[in-house]
Each structure stands twice: as C-alpha cells, then as structure tokens.
Design an enzyme around this catalytic site. Structure first.
Site, PDB file in Angstrom:
ATOM      1  N   CYS A   1       0.819  -1.213   0.000  1.00  0.00           N
ATOM      2  CA  CYS A   1       0.000   0.000   0.000  1.00  0.00           C
ATOM      3  C   CYS A   1       0.853   1.263   0.000  1.00  0.00           C
ATOM      4  CB  CYS A   1      -0.938  -0.001   1.191  1.00  0.00           C
ATOM      5  SG  CYS A   1      -0.095  -0.203   2.793  1.00  0.00           S
TER       6      CYS A   1
ATOM      7  N   HIS B   1      -1.820   1.388   7.207  1.00  0.00           N
ATOM      8  CA  HIS B   1      -2.198   1.374   5.795  1.00  0.00           C
ATOM      9  C   HIS B   1      -1.897   2.720   5.140  1.00  0.00           C
ATOM     10  CE1 HIS B   1      -4.143  -0.009   2.226  1.00  0.00           C
ATOM     11  NE2 HIS B   1      -5.198   0.783   2.335  1.00  0.00           N
TER      12      HIS B   1
ATOM     13  N   ASN C   1      -7.947   4.652  -2.278  1.00  0.00           N
ATOM     14  CA  ASN C   1      -7.350   3.418  -1.781  1.00  0.00           C
ATOM     15  C   ASN C   1      -6.709   2.654  -2.938  1.00  0.00           C
ATOM     16  OD1 ASN C   1      -6.625   1.427   0.009  1.00  0.00           O
ATOM     17  ND2 ASN C   1      -8.704   0.890   0.633  1.00  0.00           N
TER      18      ASN C   1
END
EC number: 3.4.22.15
Length: 339
Positions: free
Chosen positions: A146, A285, A306
């Site tokens: 990520c 994250h 995202n």
C-alpha cells in the site's frame, strides 16, 4: 394435530432448503465475480462459512445505518471470504518504524516542514480528480505494498501539476528496488522512504515500462523509462488537520497513513467513515488524500483514494471523517514529494 405438526415440519424443511439454495447461489456468483478458486473442498467449505458470517455482520451494520445509527454503509466485496486477521496481514503494509539508524550506506534526509501559505483563503471543497491530477484506482492484490501506491499517487499528482501530464508510475519499481531505504516490498514500507529512494535513484519508471506484479521481484529499474523525479519530500505537521487541508488545497494530493485495522473498513461501501475504535497513532495502511468536503448531512470528510481496486468502497474511494480529532490518524504521517 399430527397433520399440523407434519405441515410445520415440511414448511421448516422447505424454508431451510430454500435458504441454503439462496446462499449457494450468492456464493457461486461471488466466486465467479471475483475469480475465486480454492485448493480443496475443505477449504471451500471454510471460506463459505466465513463468507456467511461476514454477510451477517454487514447486514447487522446496515440495519443500524438504515436507522440512522451509523454514518456509512458496508457491502460484500472480494474480501468477504477472508478472516479479518488474514485480511489485515495481507493488504495493510504501512510500517511506521524509525529504521534510519539501522540503514547502512543510505542517508535518509530530514524532511522539509510544510509552511502554511499566508493570506490564502482555501476552498470549502477540493477534488483533485476533477483537475486531472489523479490516475485511475489501482489494485495492490495480496501484497502489503500500500505504501508504494500512496507514494506513486502523490508523485503522479505533483508531476501533473508541474508538467500538465498525468503519468502512471511504477509501484513495482518501489517494491523491488527500495529495500535498502528501509522498505520491505510486500511486507510493508513508508512513503517518505520511497520519496528518498526516487530522489537518490534519479527517478522512478513508468507503470507501462515496469508493470505491477504483486510479488517481491528482482529490481530491474530502467533509467531510460523514468516517468517522474523528485527532490525530496515535505512532512505535514503531525496531527494537524488544518495544515493537511491547506496542503491539499494549495499543493495537490498528499500521501497519508491511517488505522485500517477494523472490519468496518474491510467492507466499507459509502458514506462518511467514522470508527469509534480507530487509533490515531497505530497506523497500518498507506493511502492517498485527494480532496476534502462536507456531505449533504453536514459531515466533514477527507476524500481518500485506496489501492484495493474499484470493487472496494465507493469505486475505490473512501470518505474519512474530518475534524474529528485526527480520526484514524489521517494527519499523523502526511507527506508529499518535492518536484
């Protein structure tokens, strides 16, 4: 009386069969849509059980949403056959560690501190997608990379603002090549370390020339395929949501890290995400803030991109609660590259 008992038993059995068939139909559709294949019948039975349990949790949450007790809705997505612990270990890969002291032969420079612009009235809403500074939503797959998607997203935005050209940059380049800077590929990393690598390396390749694989591979950076460069990075003052707002309004998309360790985030669908159990320090994250605004219900939010594909969230995006005491740590580790 016996006939009545038999009828009740028959109806109960029929309902049970109908419910089972309905679940099987939904399960088969889920597997087809998300291309799910399992190694054995035993594993599939386990995955089906997890899927049913997750569906039940989602339904209960959405009942509260319909009653006005929640601000956001959940939805079954491609992660519905995973235990929450599996999910977190697989895709959440932001490692907030001070590994600078242990790095050999590499100097991680101190960041430039963000200085808020003076006498600038920032707009009430910002969306860098509408200005052409954001590439389409990507998918990191079953790899904790990520951080690399957050880093490329911020640099893609800065490169666009400088050149007027939106170039998709290579996350795989960062996964494969920035290990000595403290990053660990699919096992996590930090956006600031990625920006430092890009500066020292003389750039990062384009996505087209160095496509994503979702695995740790051998570095094969090509200096002839560089898509963008940076000169370092700027850190937003820790926990300062107002500074983050001004940076988004005047600079462009910003790399941020959040606490995404909750089941509610795993199945987020729409609305303004507010999770009472969220932590502003324990972040796991990396994502990309691309704007902010206020919902029709008067809820302030951050617009966040995202890297879990478009079937997650609101076409790959989430609206995170804003002006709620740095909710989920949105402003704890915010930064962007200098170009």
């Amino acid at each position: 009386m016996k006939i009545l008992i038999l009828l009740v038993a028959f109806v109960a059995a029929a309902n049970a069969v109908s419910l089972y068939e309905l679940v099987k139909e939904e399960w088969n559709a889920f597997k087809l849509q998300h291309r799910k294949n399992y190694d054995s019948e035993t594993e599939e039975r386990i995955r089906l059980k997890i899927y049913v349990q997750n569906k039940h949790k989602i339904a209960k949450h959405n009942q509260r949403f319909d009653l006005g007790q929640e601000k956001y809705r959940l939805r079954v997505n491609k992660y519905a056959d995973l235990l929450h612990e599996e999910f977190v270990q697989t895709v959440n890969g932001f490692n907030r560690t001070d590994s600078k002291k242990s790095l050999k032969g590499v100097r991680i420079e101190e960041p430039v501190t963000f200085i808020e612009p003076a006498n600038v009235e920032v707009p009430t809403t910002v969306d860098w997608r509408k200005k052409g500074a954001v590439t389409p939503v990507k998918d990191q797959g079953h790899c904790g990379s990520c951080w690399s998607f957050s880093a490329t997203g911020a640099l893609e935005g800065q490169h666009f603002r400088k050149t007027g050209k939106l170039v998709s940059l290579s996350e795989q380049n960062l996964v494969d090549c920035s290990g000595k800077y403290g990053n660990n590929g699919c096992n996590g990393g930090m956006m600031d370390y990625a920006f430092q690598y890009i500066k020292d390396n003389g750039g990062i390749d384009t996505e087209k020339s160095y496509p994503y694989e979702a695995i740790d591979d051998t570095c094969h950076f090509n200096p002839k395929a560089v898509g963008a460069t940076d000169k370092g990075y700027v850190d937003i003052p820790q926990g300062d949501e107002e500074a983050l707002k001004k940076a988004l309004a005047t600079v462009g998309p910003v790399s941020i890290a959040i606490d995404a360790s909750h089941e509610s985030f795993q199945f987020y669908s729409e609305g303004v995400y507010y999770e009472p159990q969220c932590d502003s320090e324990n972040l796991d994250h990396g994502v990309l803030a691309v704007g902010y605004g206020t919902s029709e219900e008067g809820e302030d939010y951050w617009l966040v991109k995202n890297s879990w594909g478009t079937t997650w969230g609101d076409q790959g995006y989430v609206k995170m609660a804003r002006n709620r005491d740095n909710h989920c740590g949105v402003a704890t580790c915010a930064s962007y590259p200098l170009v």
